[in-house]
Design an enzyme around this catalytic site. Structure first.
Site, PDB file in Angstrom:
ATOM      1  CB  SER A  19       3.150 -49.701  10.221  1.00 45.61           C
ATOM      2  OG  SER A  19       3.241 -48.481   9.533  1.00 45.61           O
ATOM      3  NE  ARG A  39       4.013 -40.283   6.360  1.00 43.82           N
ATOM      4  CZ  ARG A  39       3.197 -40.067   5.332  1.00 43.82           C
ATOM      5  NH1 ARG A  39       2.112 -39.349   5.477  1.00 43.82           N
ATOM      6  NH2 ARG A  39       3.444 -40.597   4.144  1.00 43.82           N
ATOM      7  N   GLY A  86      17.511 -44.754   9.928  1.00 35.92           N
ATOM      8  CA  GLY A  86      18.287 -44.994   8.712  1.00 35.92           C
ATOM      9  C   GLY A  86      18.319 -43.743   7.830  1.00 35.92           C
ATOM     10  CE1 TYR A 107       6.957 -51.519   6.766  1.00 34.48           C
ATOM     11  CE2 TYR A 107       5.342 -49.741   6.743  1.00 34.48           C
ATOM     12  CZ  TYR A 107       6.256 -50.529   7.431  1.00 34.48           C
ATOM     13  OH  TYR A 107       6.460 -50.310   8.772  1.00 34.48           O
ATOM     14  CD  GLU A 118       2.905 -45.449   5.631  1.00 40.06           C
ATOM     15  OE1 GLU A 118       2.307 -45.643   4.562  1.00 40.06           O
ATOM     16  OE2 GLU A 118       3.312 -44.328   5.996  1.00 40.06           O
ATOM     17  CG  ASN A 148       5.920 -41.926  10.203  1.00 39.92           C
ATOM     18  OD1 ASN A 148       4.743 -42.228  10.025  1.00 39.92           O
ATOM     19  ND2 ASN A 148       6.825 -41.949   9.253  1.00 39.92           N
ATOM     20  CG  HIS A 149       8.724 -44.827  16.097  1.00 38.42           C
ATOM     21  ND1 HIS A 149       7.599 -45.457  15.611  1.00 38.42           N
ATOM     22  CD2 HIS A 149       9.668 -45.775  16.217  1.00 38.42           C
ATOM     23  CE1 HIS A 149       7.849 -46.732  15.447  1.00 38.42           C
ATOM     24  NE2 HIS A 149       9.108 -46.951  15.799  1.00 38.42           N
ATOM     25  CB  ALA A 158      -0.622 -44.935  -3.950  1.00 38.00           C
ATOM     26  CG  PHE A 216      13.525 -44.158   7.140  1.00 37.61           C
ATOM     27  CD1 PHE A 216      12.268 -44.699   6.886  1.00 37.61           C
ATOM     28  CD2 PHE A 216      14.574 -45.034   7.384  1.00 37.61           C
ATOM     29  CE1 PHE A 216      12.061 -46.068   6.891  1.00 37.61           C
ATOM     30  CE2 PHE A 216      14.386 -46.408   7.392  1.00 37.61           C
ATOM     31  CZ  PHE A 216      13.118 -46.927   7.144  1.00 37.61           C
ATOM     32  CB  THR A 273      12.906 -37.710   9.900  1.00 37.01           C
ATOM     33  OG1 THR A 273      13.097 -39.118   9.926  1.00 37.01           O
ATOM     34  CG2 THR A 273      11.443 -37.360  10.041  1.00 37.01           C
ATOM     35  CG  ASP A 325      11.667 -48.931  16.433  1.00 40.61           C
ATOM     36  OD1 ASP A 325      12.210 -47.815  16.255  1.00 40.61           O
ATOM     37  OD2 ASP A 325      10.464 -49.154  16.194  1.00 40.61           O
TER      38      ASP A 325
HETATM   39  P1  NAP Z   1      14.596 -50.608  10.517  1.00 38.62           P
HETATM   40  O1  NAP Z   1      15.552 -49.643  11.155  1.00 38.62           O
HETATM   41  O2  NAP Z   1      14.389 -50.539   9.053  1.00 38.62           O
HETATM   42  O3  NAP Z   1      15.080 -52.091  10.898  1.00 38.62           O
HETATM   43  C1  NAP Z   1      14.587 -53.204  10.222  1.00 38.62           C
HETATM   44  C2  NAP Z   1      15.251 -54.438  10.797  1.00 38.62           C
HETATM   45  O4  NAP Z   1      14.714 -55.592  10.158  1.00 38.62           O
HETATM   46  C3  NAP Z   1      16.766 -54.503  10.611  1.00 38.62           C
HETATM   47  O5  NAP Z   1      17.367 -54.904  11.827  1.00 38.62           O
HETATM   48  C4  NAP Z   1      16.942 -55.589   9.563  1.00 38.62           C
HETATM   49  O6  NAP Z   1      18.141 -56.331   9.681  1.00 38.62           O
HETATM   50  C5  NAP Z   1      15.766 -56.502   9.914  1.00 38.62           C
HETATM   51  N1  NAP Z   1      15.458 -57.439   8.847  1.00 38.62           N
HETATM   52  C6  NAP Z   1      15.279 -57.168   7.521  1.00 38.62           C
HETATM   53  N2  NAP Z   1      15.078 -58.309   6.851  1.00 38.62           N
HETATM   54  C7  NAP Z   1      15.132 -59.327   7.753  1.00 38.62           C
HETATM   55  C8  NAP Z   1      15.021 -60.741   7.649  1.00 38.62           C
HETATM   56  N3  NAP Z   1      14.832 -61.356   6.480  1.00 38.62           N
HETATM   57  N4  NAP Z   1      15.132 -61.477   8.775  1.00 38.62           N
HETATM   58  C9  NAP Z   1      15.371 -60.879   9.975  1.00 38.62           C
HETATM   59  N5  NAP Z   1      15.489 -59.541  10.129  1.00 38.62           N
HETATM   60  C10 NAP Z   1      15.379 -58.782   9.020  1.00 38.62           C
HETATM   61  O7  NAP Z   1      13.162 -50.491  11.225  1.00 38.62           O
HETATM   62  P2  NAP Z   1      12.745 -49.684  12.564  1.00 38.62           P
HETATM   63  O8  NAP Z   1      12.509 -48.263  12.226  1.00 38.62           O
HETATM   64  O9  NAP Z   1      13.650 -50.074  13.662  1.00 38.62           O
HETATM   65  O10 NAP Z   1      11.298 -50.290  12.827  1.00 38.62           O
HETATM   66  C11 NAP Z   1      11.125 -51.499  13.567  1.00 38.62           C
HETATM   67  C12 NAP Z   1       9.851 -52.169  13.128  1.00 38.62           C
HETATM   68  O11 NAP Z   1       8.746 -51.293  13.381  1.00 38.62           O
HETATM   69  C13 NAP Z   1       9.777 -52.511  11.649  1.00 38.62           C
HETATM   70  O12 NAP Z   1       9.054 -53.709  11.511  1.00 38.62           O
HETATM   71  C14 NAP Z   1       8.999 -51.359  11.059  1.00 38.62           C
HETATM   72  O13 NAP Z   1       8.339 -51.744   9.874  1.00 38.62           O
HETATM   73  C15 NAP Z   1       8.024 -51.072  12.172  1.00 38.62           C
HETATM   74  N6  NAP Z   1       7.543 -49.702  12.242  1.00 38.62           N
HETATM   75  C16 NAP Z   1       8.423 -48.680  12.248  1.00 38.62           C
HETATM   76  C17 NAP Z   1       7.959 -47.383  12.334  1.00 38.62           C
HETATM   77  C18 NAP Z   1       8.917 -46.207  12.368  1.00 38.62           C
HETATM   78  O14 NAP Z   1       8.467 -45.067  12.207  1.00 38.62           O
HETATM   79  N7  NAP Z   1      10.193 -46.415  12.626  1.00 38.62           N
HETATM   80  C19 NAP Z   1       6.584 -47.141  12.440  1.00 38.62           C
HETATM   81  C20 NAP Z   1       5.700 -48.220  12.465  1.00 38.62           C
HETATM   82  C21 NAP Z   1       6.198 -49.511  12.376  1.00 38.62           C
HETATM   83  P3  NAP Z   1      19.454 -56.072   8.756  1.00 38.62           P
HETATM   84  O15 NAP Z   1      20.208 -54.982   9.441  1.00 38.62           O
HETATM   85  O16 NAP Z   1      20.146 -57.377   8.778  1.00 38.62           O
HETATM   86  O17 NAP Z   1      18.960 -55.656   7.397  1.00 38.62           O
END
Ligand code: NAP
Length: 324
Positions: free
Chosen positions: A123, A215, A183, A147, A125, A176-177, A278, A186, A188, A13
């Site tokens: 989320s 989902r 990554g 989480y 979740e 979920n998006h 779970a 995941f 998908t 994101d």
């Molecule tokens: P993602 O691809 O897993 O990216 C997670 C990011 O968090 C990475 O840039 C990672 O950096 C950073 N991070 C991890 N530990 C950190 C720390 N200690 N300090 C600073 N940054 C840190 O997640 P995403 O899919 O883009 O999702 C973005 C956000 O939306 C997340 O919070 C996720 O939980 C939430 N979310 C996602 C979804 C979905 O379906 N994608 C749905 C609902 C909510 P590094 O590269 O350095 O590890």
């Protein structure tokens, strides 16, 4: 010109949001952690006009410094341990980053400038063992993983700072998006990647956990628009973002394999190692509030999304090994 600071800039994101904000003429800073983060170069190559600033959600003073240096109008907190299986294996770290990290960032904003607008990446979740179907902003939470528990803490912390300190803090409860930038861990992307590799003769099977959970899957590019819209309103609020349509993991596999003219049943094997202690069985969003107040609509449907991911993986995997 507005300025935004994004945590989680190296994630799926983060890059879509940075591109969206740059397209709206923002100056965009991304928080990067570690002394030599290997993803920094890739993200800088993808988005050359992005500026990186050092900081970590585990480290209070680095967050205060990042907010002081960048002087943002808007902060988007996307940083997290976001992979649910890892949250089971490392629950304390997940609580620290995904949960307490929200408090640290809100404290940094409160100390430096309370007028900064804040977005928290909450989320679906948090709904976990769902209490009603579909799920809206008023559905009670019942998280089912470390989480989900950490995200629920982050959500209530955001609401609490809004109510206690009159801060413009919003929580986006996103379902979920996905995208070609998701990554590989995941489900998908693991599936689109495997379908492409099996088609190309580079892999023989795909090992998955439970295929029955449902989902609500949308396209990440659509969802970052909603994040920005939330911070442009007159009042801060919380919004559910999703498509309102639900599909099983099995259907997702079928669409991916069909797209490369393969039958998923011949290649997908269940592996108990991928089962969760779970699970969350039926996620489906009621985004009526976001549609009405933000004017937000998803533009990419489920089938098009999965096909887009398979096409991207086919392209990438076909190029791997070719001379440059
Ligand atoms: P993602 O691809 O897993 O990216 C997670 C990011 O968090 C990475 O840039 C990672 O950096 C950073 N991070 C991890 N530990 C950190 C720390 N200690 N300090 C600073 N940054 C840190 O997640 P995403 O899919 O883009 O999702 C973005 C956000 O939306 C997340 O919070 C996720 O939980 C939430 N979310 C996602 C979804 C979905 O379906 N994608 C749905 C609902 C909510 P590094 O590269 O350095 O590890």
């Amino acid at each position: 010109m507005k300025t935004a600071l994004i945590t989680g800039i190296t994630g799926q994101d983060g890059t879509y949001l940075a591109e969206h904000l740059l397209g709206l003429e923002y100056k965009v800073y991304g928080l990067i952690r570690g002394q030599n983060n290997p993803k920094a170069e890739a993200v800088q190559r993808l988005i050359p006009s992005l500026e990186l600033v050092e900081g970590d959600l585990l480290d209070q003073s680095s967050l205060i410094a990042a907010v002081e240096i960048t002087q943002p109008d808007e902060v988007y907190n996307l940083g997290a341990i976001s992979f649910i299986p890892l949250s089971w294996r490392q629950p304390v770290l997940t609580s620290e980053i995904t949960g307490l990290g929200v408090t640290r960032l809100l404290e940094a904003i409160r100390m430096v400038n309370r007028d900064i607008r804040f977005y928290q990446a909450s989320s679906s979740e948090m709904f976990g063992k769902v209490r009603e179907v579909p799920q809206s902003e008023t559905t009670p939470f019942h998280p089912r993983s470390p989480y989900g528990v950490a995200k629920t803490y982050g959500h209530y912390t955001t609401v609490n700072y809004r109510e206690s300190y009159d801060m413009f803090a919003c929580s986006g409860i996103l379902f979920n998006h996905e995208s070609p930038r998701r990554g590989l861990e995941f489900s998908t992307r693991k599936t689109s990647h495997a379908a492409a590799r099996i088609k190309l003769g580079k892999q023989s099977e795909l090992l998955m956990g439970d295929l029955t959970p449902k989902r609500d899957w949308g396209y990440a590019g659509d969802y970052v628009r909603a994040m920005h819209l939330m911070l442009q309103q007159d009042e801060p609020d919380d919004y559910v973002i999703g498509t309102g349509k639900t599909h099983t993991i099995q259907e997702m596999c079928a669409v991916a394999f069909e797209h490369v003219d393969l039958n998923w049943q011949e290649y997908v094997r269940k592996d108990p190692r991928f089962l969760r202690p779970a699970d969350v069985n039926l996620l489906i969003a009621d985004s009526a509030k976001a549609r009405e107040k933000l004017g937000w609509e998803p533009t990419v449907d489920f089938r098009s999304l999965i096909r887009m991911m398979v096409d991207s993986d086919l392209k990438q995997e076909s190029a791997v090994g070719e001379p440059v």
